[in-house]
Enzyme design. Structure first.
Site: not given
Length: 556
Positions: A31, A33, A37, A212, A264
């Protein structure tokens, strides 16, 4: 019905897959910006399908204030505004599944954002129902009236791991940024919340999680000080209830889905890895061990590494992980510099050859390979010059903590950072030679595009039959068709050789020899490699030798 076994290993789709990590902020902006995305990723799915990868790993896409680029989650059931909407996520997942691929997403469950509703409530008062969702402790009063943190833990992003909250006069723990308070997994309500949000995404159809810092979820509630001879990372990763909580997670959630998990695992040794991934323990499927990817690091400083060191790690992994455990093979991700700059030779003469060599290694060692976006292009480190050019909170906090206090010179810090920074991996994907490498139609991407994009980009390599991309594509097809490269035994044939990595993968009567020259010099080849049938190579080699950065796969 018993699952099929090959060479003593139980077959699973995630063992035979190749995973491709996408950093949404830097993959494709749809888009204008300047921020990548979800619709941008959807628009590039045919590119990934054509490459031949099986699984996409989507780095955090959740609602976040972005103190740590999405690893500080404000709402686990909402998509980050900059990335799009939940409908955009559903469209992406449908596009992935429609092309016969799978997708895993990040699970960040050790900590949240300090803007998460739980923490907003938690900090209001000591008797708030959400107070025990996080780790609050009183400070240590000193004779002079000063209040010190509960213990001497340091944050991974510099400074103390405890922050004093004025509203209640207590400290909260954050092993990472101040805006990333750690959850209290000893509270069963927290675990229930995490398991519920996992079901939310699995019910949508995701195929698993990259977890994570998952070994950090269990802490010693007494929080003793770290002694001078101790490693805080090792302590954080080996809390008293870690395995209990992982088995509970598996029993209550993961075992009910055909999904995979990869943790991780900073602080977990190679020898301790089976404690997490042995399939008989019902915890995780795989973990990322960082001994290889951090071989060129001494703390935050870059260090020279040797090939025998790297080979020894792979042998240790193979010895430690028996038939009931499974390895991951990776040398790059969103937290590390570019593959070819860190472990290859990114000079104009050898960049492509060394990128092909490294991909050859990643796709022929024993374990599930993880590629990072741009590896298939041979993308290189960005030529950072000043601290102002960096975005990473870890880099900026360390600058303030070490340089601005006079502990380290700016020159020395920037020299090291230019080699090891996480921002190298986060520069935008280089799609073509148009403005901003085709990443965004906007005037300014969120992080600068590497200036070499006009010579290194996807449009160029897809059209070139001899490119890194096409070589990677051929390798992926070879691995998919060759179970010996998945389940075959591994043996290093020349562990002490300073520049030749020569190993075999053997399954029954099939024997593949992989010869990799990690140098610019020509090296001699032993007779079995010289006389075998060449299955794939990254150059037109000569009989009996490997030229600089040459890679060769031979069927003996």
């Amino acid at each position: 019905m018993a699952q099929e076994s090959i060479n003593g290993y139980t077959r699973h789709w995630w063992k035979e897959a190749v995973v491709y990590q996408i950093y949404p902020r830097s993959f494709q902006d749809s888009n204008g910006d300047g921020i990548g995305d979800l619709p941008g990723i959807t628009s590039r799915l045919d590119y990934l399908k054509n490459l031949g990868v099986d699984v996409l790993w989507l780095s955090p896409h959740y609602d976040s204030p972005n103190a740590d680029n999405g690893y500080d989650i404000r709402d686990y059931r909402k998509v980050m505004r900059e990335f799009g909407t939940m409908q955009d996520f559903d469209d992406l997942l449908a596009g992935v599944k429609g092309r016969g691929m799978r997708m895993i997403v990040d699970l960040v469950a050790n900590h949240t954002s300090d803007e998460h509703a739980w923490f907003v409530e938690s900090r209001k008062s000591k008797d708030n129902p959400y107070r025990d969702y996080y780790l609050w402790r009183p400070g240590k009063p000193q004779p002079d009236g000063q209040l010190l943190p509960p213990n001497n833990f340091g944050s991974a992003f510099s400074g103390p791991a405890w922050t004093l909250d004025a509203s209640t006069g207590e400290y909260y723990l954050h092993l990472f940024a101040e805006k990333q308070p750690d959850l209290n997994w000893d509270n069963p309500k927290v675990r229930d919340e995490v398991y519920d949000l996992m079901r939310f995404w699995l019910d949508k159809g995701v195929d698993g999680f990259r977890m994570d810092v998952i070994p950090f979820i269990s802490k010693d509630a007494a929080f003793p000080d770290v002694l001078p001879h101790e490693s805080q990372v090792h302590i954080n990763a080996n809390g008293p209830h870690l395995h209990e909580y992982l088995r509970e997670m598996n029993d209550r959630v993961l075992s009910h889905y055909d999904c995979t998990t990869v943790g991780e695992a900073h602080g977990i040794t190679i020898e301790d890895t089976p404690q997490l991934v042995d399939e008989r323990r019902h915890e995780l499927n795989m973990i990322f061990n960082f001994d290889t990817v951090r071989l060129n690091r001494d703390g935050r400083n870059w260090r020279r590494w040797s090939l025998p060191e790297l080979k020894a790690i792979y042998t240790r992994q193979d010895v430690a992980l028996g038939k009931h455990s499974w390895n991951t093979i990776f040398l790059a991700n969103h937290d590390n510099p570019r593959l070819v700059s860190a472990f290859g030779d990114d000079s104009p003469e050898y960049r492509e050859k060394s990128a092909k060599l490294l991909v050859t290694m990643l796709l022929t060692l024993k374990g599930t390979p993880y590629l990072y976006q741009g590896d298939e292009l041979g993308m290189t480190n960005y030529p950072f010059r000043s601290i102002e050019e960096y975005d990473d909170i870890e880099a900026k906090n360390a600058w303030a903590h070490d340089v601005l206090t006079g502990y380290e010179s700016a020159e020395h810090y920037l020299e090291n950072l230019a080699k090891v920074s996480r921002d190298h991996a986060r520069t935008p994907m280089q799609w073509d030679a148009s403005a901003n490498a085709g990443f965004t139609s906007g005037s300014k991407p969120w992080l600068a595009v590497n200036p070499n994009y006009t010579g290194i980009n996807a449009a160029q390599v897809v059209a070139d039959p001899y490119s890194v991309y096409q070589f990677t594509r051929n390798l992926l097809a070879l691995r998919k068709a060759t179970l010996a490269l998945v389940y075959g035994d591994f043996e290093d044939m020349a562990p002490e050789h300073p520049s030749l990595f020569l190993y075999e993968r053997t399954l029954g009567d099939e024997r593949y020899l992989i010869a990799l020259n990690f140098s610019r010099d020509t090296v001699a080849l032993p007779e079995p490699v010289a006389n075998g049938r060449v299955v794939l190579s990254n150059t037109e080699g000569k009989f009996g030798e490997l030229r600089g950065w040459e890679a060769r796969i031979v069927l003996a």
